[in-house]
Design an enzyme around this catalytic site. Structure first.
Site, PDB file in Angstrom:
ATOM      1  N   SER A  50      88.325  10.806 -16.563  1.00 24.74           N
ATOM      2  CA  SER A  50      89.581  10.168 -16.960  1.00 24.74           C
ATOM      3  C   SER A  50      89.334   8.999 -17.919  1.00 24.74           C
ATOM      4  O   SER A  50      90.287   8.436 -18.453  1.00 24.74           O
ATOM      5  CB  SER A  50      90.377   9.710 -15.736  1.00 24.74           C
ATOM      6  OG  SER A  50      89.616   8.819 -14.962  1.00 24.74           O
ATOM      7  N   HIS A  51      88.066   8.620 -18.131  1.00 26.95           N
ATOM      8  CA  HIS A  51      87.787   7.535 -19.075  1.00 26.95           C
ATOM      9  C   HIS A  51      86.783   7.932 -20.150  1.00 26.95           C
ATOM     10  O   HIS A  51      86.195   7.086 -20.798  1.00 26.95           O
ATOM     11  CB  HIS A  51      87.365   6.266 -18.319  1.00 26.95           C
ATOM     12  CG  HIS A  51      88.535   5.699 -17.591  1.00 26.95           C
ATOM     13  ND1 HIS A  51      88.951   6.194 -16.378  1.00 26.95           N
ATOM     14  CD2 HIS A  51      89.426   4.753 -17.932  1.00 26.95           C
ATOM     15  CE1 HIS A  51      90.043   5.564 -16.003  1.00 26.95           C
ATOM     16  NE2 HIS A  51      90.360   4.685 -16.923  1.00 26.95           N
ATOM     17  N   GLU A 191      94.112   9.865 -13.679  1.00 24.77           N
ATOM     18  CA  GLU A 191      93.981  11.018 -12.771  1.00 24.77           C
ATOM     19  C   GLU A 191      95.345  11.679 -12.573  1.00 24.77           C
ATOM     20  O   GLU A 191      95.440  12.903 -12.462  1.00 24.77           O
ATOM     21  CB  GLU A 191      93.426  10.571 -11.404  1.00 24.77           C
ATOM     22  CG  GLU A 191      92.069   9.899 -11.464  1.00 24.77           C
ATOM     23  CD  GLU A 191      90.930  10.853 -11.806  1.00 24.77           C
ATOM     24  OE1 GLU A 191      91.151  12.068 -11.761  1.00 24.77           O
ATOM     25  OE2 GLU A 191      89.843  10.371 -12.148  1.00 24.77           O
TER      26      GLU A 191
HETATM   27  P1  NDP Z   1      88.142   6.834  -7.479  1.00 28.75           P
HETATM   28  O1  NDP Z   1      89.142   6.797  -6.399  1.00 28.75           O
HETATM   29  O2  NDP Z   1      87.751   8.143  -8.030  1.00 28.75           O
HETATM   30  O3  NDP Z   1      86.808   6.132  -7.005  1.00 28.75           O
HETATM   31  C1  NDP Z   1      86.812   4.779  -6.629  1.00 28.75           C
HETATM   32  C2  NDP Z   1      85.436   4.329  -6.196  1.00 28.75           C
HETATM   33  O4  NDP Z   1      85.157   4.897  -4.922  1.00 28.75           O
HETATM   34  C3  NDP Z   1      84.329   4.787  -7.131  1.00 28.75           C
HETATM   35  O5  NDP Z   1      83.407   3.768  -7.283  1.00 28.75           O
HETATM   36  C4  NDP Z   1      83.730   6.000  -6.411  1.00 28.75           C
HETATM   37  O6  NDP Z   1      82.352   6.191  -6.685  1.00 28.75           O
HETATM   38  C5  NDP Z   1      83.931   5.605  -4.959  1.00 28.75           C
HETATM   39  N1  NDP Z   1      84.057   6.760  -4.082  1.00 28.75           N
HETATM   40  C6  NDP Z   1      84.869   7.839  -4.245  1.00 28.75           C
HETATM   41  N2  NDP Z   1      84.717   8.684  -3.219  1.00 28.75           N
HETATM   42  C7  NDP Z   1      83.819   8.119  -2.383  1.00 28.75           C
HETATM   43  C8  NDP Z   1      83.255   8.506  -1.130  1.00 28.75           C
HETATM   44  N3  NDP Z   1      83.573   9.647  -0.554  1.00 28.75           N
HETATM   45  N4  NDP Z   1      82.349   7.684  -0.560  1.00 28.75           N
HETATM   46  C9  NDP Z   1      81.990   6.522  -1.153  1.00 28.75           C
HETATM   47  N5  NDP Z   1      82.488   6.106  -2.327  1.00 28.75           N
HETATM   48  C10 NDP Z   1      83.395   6.896  -2.936  1.00 28.75           C
HETATM   49  O7  NDP Z   1      88.581   5.862  -8.699  1.00 28.75           O
HETATM   50  P2  NDP Z   1      90.039   5.588  -9.257  1.00 28.75           P
HETATM   51  O8  NDP Z   1      90.660   6.913  -9.499  1.00 28.75           O
HETATM   52  O9  NDP Z   1      90.757   4.618  -8.404  1.00 28.75           O
HETATM   53  O10 NDP Z   1      89.718   4.858 -10.636  1.00 28.75           O
HETATM   54  C11 NDP Z   1      89.122   5.585 -11.684  1.00 28.75           C
HETATM   55  C12 NDP Z   1      88.791   4.692 -12.837  1.00 28.75           C
HETATM   56  O11 NDP Z   1      89.959   4.264 -13.506  1.00 28.75           O
HETATM   57  C13 NDP Z   1      88.006   3.436 -12.547  1.00 28.75           C
HETATM   58  O12 NDP Z   1      86.806   3.529 -13.275  1.00 28.75           O
HETATM   59  C14 NDP Z   1      88.867   2.304 -13.073  1.00 28.75           C
HETATM   60  O13 NDP Z   1      88.148   1.232 -13.675  1.00 28.75           O
HETATM   61  C15 NDP Z   1      89.669   3.013 -14.113  1.00 28.75           C
HETATM   62  N6  NDP Z   1      90.893   2.306 -14.477  1.00 28.75           N
HETATM   63  C16 NDP Z   1      90.929   1.594 -15.655  1.00 28.75           C
HETATM   64  C17 NDP Z   1      92.073   0.921 -16.034  1.00 28.75           C
HETATM   65  C18 NDP Z   1      92.129   0.110 -17.305  1.00 28.75           C
HETATM   66  O14 NDP Z   1      93.176  -0.373 -17.653  1.00 28.75           O
HETATM   67  N7  NDP Z   1      91.064  -0.095 -18.000  1.00 28.75           N
HETATM   68  C19 NDP Z   1      93.292   0.977 -15.215  1.00 28.75           C
HETATM   69  C20 NDP Z   1      93.111   1.675 -13.968  1.00 28.75           C
HETATM   70  C21 NDP Z   1      91.962   2.351 -13.626  1.00 28.75           C
HETATM   71  P3  NDP Z   1      81.868   7.399  -7.646  1.00 28.75           P
HETATM   72  O15 NDP Z   1      82.219   6.961  -9.024  1.00 28.75           O
HETATM   73  O16 NDP Z   1      80.417   7.537  -7.384  1.00 28.75           O
HETATM   74  O17 NDP Z   1      82.644   8.615  -7.217  1.00 28.75           O
END
Ligand code: NDP
Length: 344
Positions: A50-51, A191
């Site tokens: 998504s990024h 997402e």
């Molecule tokens: P996710 O819900 O996919 O993941 C959130 C965090 O939880 C990640 O670090 C992920 O690690 C970890 N994680 C996920 N599943 C597990 C698990 N089963 N056990 C342990 N850790 C877990 O992320 P979001 O969808 O909430 O966000 C996605 C991205 O969107 C982020 O990078 C965020 O910075 C970005 N974003 C940017 C914005 C902007 O304006 N610039 C605005 C909003 C969001 P892993 O990566 O290893 O899966």
């Protein structure tokens, strides 16, 4: 399968070239195009889809509409021994972050703790690159940024907060830093957009439709509906904190204020990012802080030893990072065609 539906397989070098050339063709200078292409390629490498290239049309939209300046030269302001202020001058985050990182690390090492206030910036990326880089320099790091008013505070159906991501990184003994990076909404907007594009439902709790009713339809959330913070009032409080840290604390706008002036071109709004870097060698009083961290991670993983269901945040990305330099990545054919079209 139509040509547009067929995934396009690219090496990471091809991902970088695709992004760089498209950004140059749309008005970025070399420094900005390089920093953004590096960021998008890192996201594709780790399969933070998504990024990755998915964001490129949004960057281009903001270059074409004139909202963001692809030739901006970030300016550093040294406002206090523990503060670095970087004015992105209306440019995108990757170059401004690259410019601010060195002084932030130097100040955190000298003072034990330092903050980076990034202002006048268009942030459209994941936050893990900035915190992971700081942890690789031995610092504990926290970052957050606000966006546009996409989410309702707990109890409301009216948009006010952004998706307001928070990221945290902790250095490890001989391994990749532990990093979490997450939107404070139930799901990142990117997402939800991907779910809408691919025709998937999203879980209940991600958002409300235009009538304020819970829905699983991503299109109903994106078109007239509203997203929700994760975890009810608890996530809502964290979103509020992000608004304050990335807004009022650094002299920047809140998501709702950004929304009042944003031209909705599909690209990133102008706002701020707050980063905190802490040198654990200074705060731990000589204790074995690295070993202590390892003890926690070890115990965490041990609690899931039977199910295998416990992992450290960041490990999915690192697993992908091991594979994609060899295997390349598959991106949607329609996205590839769109980027080629935008490059002209
Ligand atoms: P996710 O819900 O996919 O993941 C959130 C965090 O939880 C990640 O670090 C992920 O690690 C970890 N994680 C996920 N599943 C597990 C698990 N089963 N056990 C342990 N850790 C877990 O992320 P979001 O969808 O909430 O966000 C996605 C991205 O969107 C982020 O990078 C965020 O910075 C970005 N974003 C940017 C914005 C902007 O304006 N610039 C605005 C909003 C969001 P892993 O990566 O290893 O899966």
């Amino acid at each position: 399968m139509t040509e547009a539906a067929r995934p396009k397989h690219l090496s990471l070098g091809e991902v970088h070239d695709l992004a760089f050339n498209c950004l140059i063709a749309n008005g970025c200078d070399d420094a900005n195009a390089q920093a953004i292409a590096d960021n998008l390629t890192a996201a594709e490498r780790d399969r933070s889809e998504s990024h990755g290239l998915f964001r490129l049309p949004g960057y281009v939209a903001s270059l074409r509409s004139g909202k963001a300046d692809g030739k901006a030269q970030p300016r550093i302001e040294d406002t206090a021994p523990g503060v670095v202020r970087v004015d992105a001058m209306g440019g995108f985050a990757p170059l401004a972050l690259a410019v601010g990182r060195k002084p932030l690390v130097a100040k955190a090492r000298a003072q034990g703790v330092a903050a980076l206030a990034l202002v006048g910036v268009h942030h459209f990326a994941a936050l893990w690159p900035e915190v992971e880089a700081l942890a690789r320099d031995g610092l504990v790091a926290f970052a957050c940024t606000s966006t546009l008013p996409f989410a309702a505070p707990a109890g409301s159906a009216k948009p006010l907060f952004g998706t307001d991501p928070v990221a945290f990184a902790w250095p490890r003994m001989g391994g990749h830093p532990v990093v979490f990076d997450m939107a404070t909404t139930s799901m990142a907007r990117g997402e939800v957009m991907i779910a809408a594009r691919e025709g998937h439902d999203v879980p209940l709790g991600v958002g409300l439709d235009a009538e304020g009713q819970p829905t699983r339809d991503p299109k109903a959330i994106l078109e007239g509906g509203v997203m929700l913070p994760f975890g009810g009032y608890k996530g809502s409080a964290i979103s509020m904190m992000v608004e304050l840290l990335a807004g009022a604390l650094i002299g920047e706008v809140f998501s709702f204020q950004a929304g009042e002036v944003d031209n909705r071109d599909g690209g990133p709004t102008r706002g701020g990012e707050f980063i905190l870097a802490i040198d654990p060698a200074r705060t731990s009083g000589g204790a074995d802080w690295l070993g202590q961290g390892e003890a926690l991670f070890h115990k965490m993983l041990e609690t899931g030893a039977t199910s295998g269901a416990v992992r450290l945040p960041g490990d999915r990305r690192y697993g992908n990072r091991d594979k994609t330099p060899r295997d390349g990545v598959a991106i949607p054919g329609a996205l590839y065609d769109k980027i080629v079209g935008l490059t002209g």
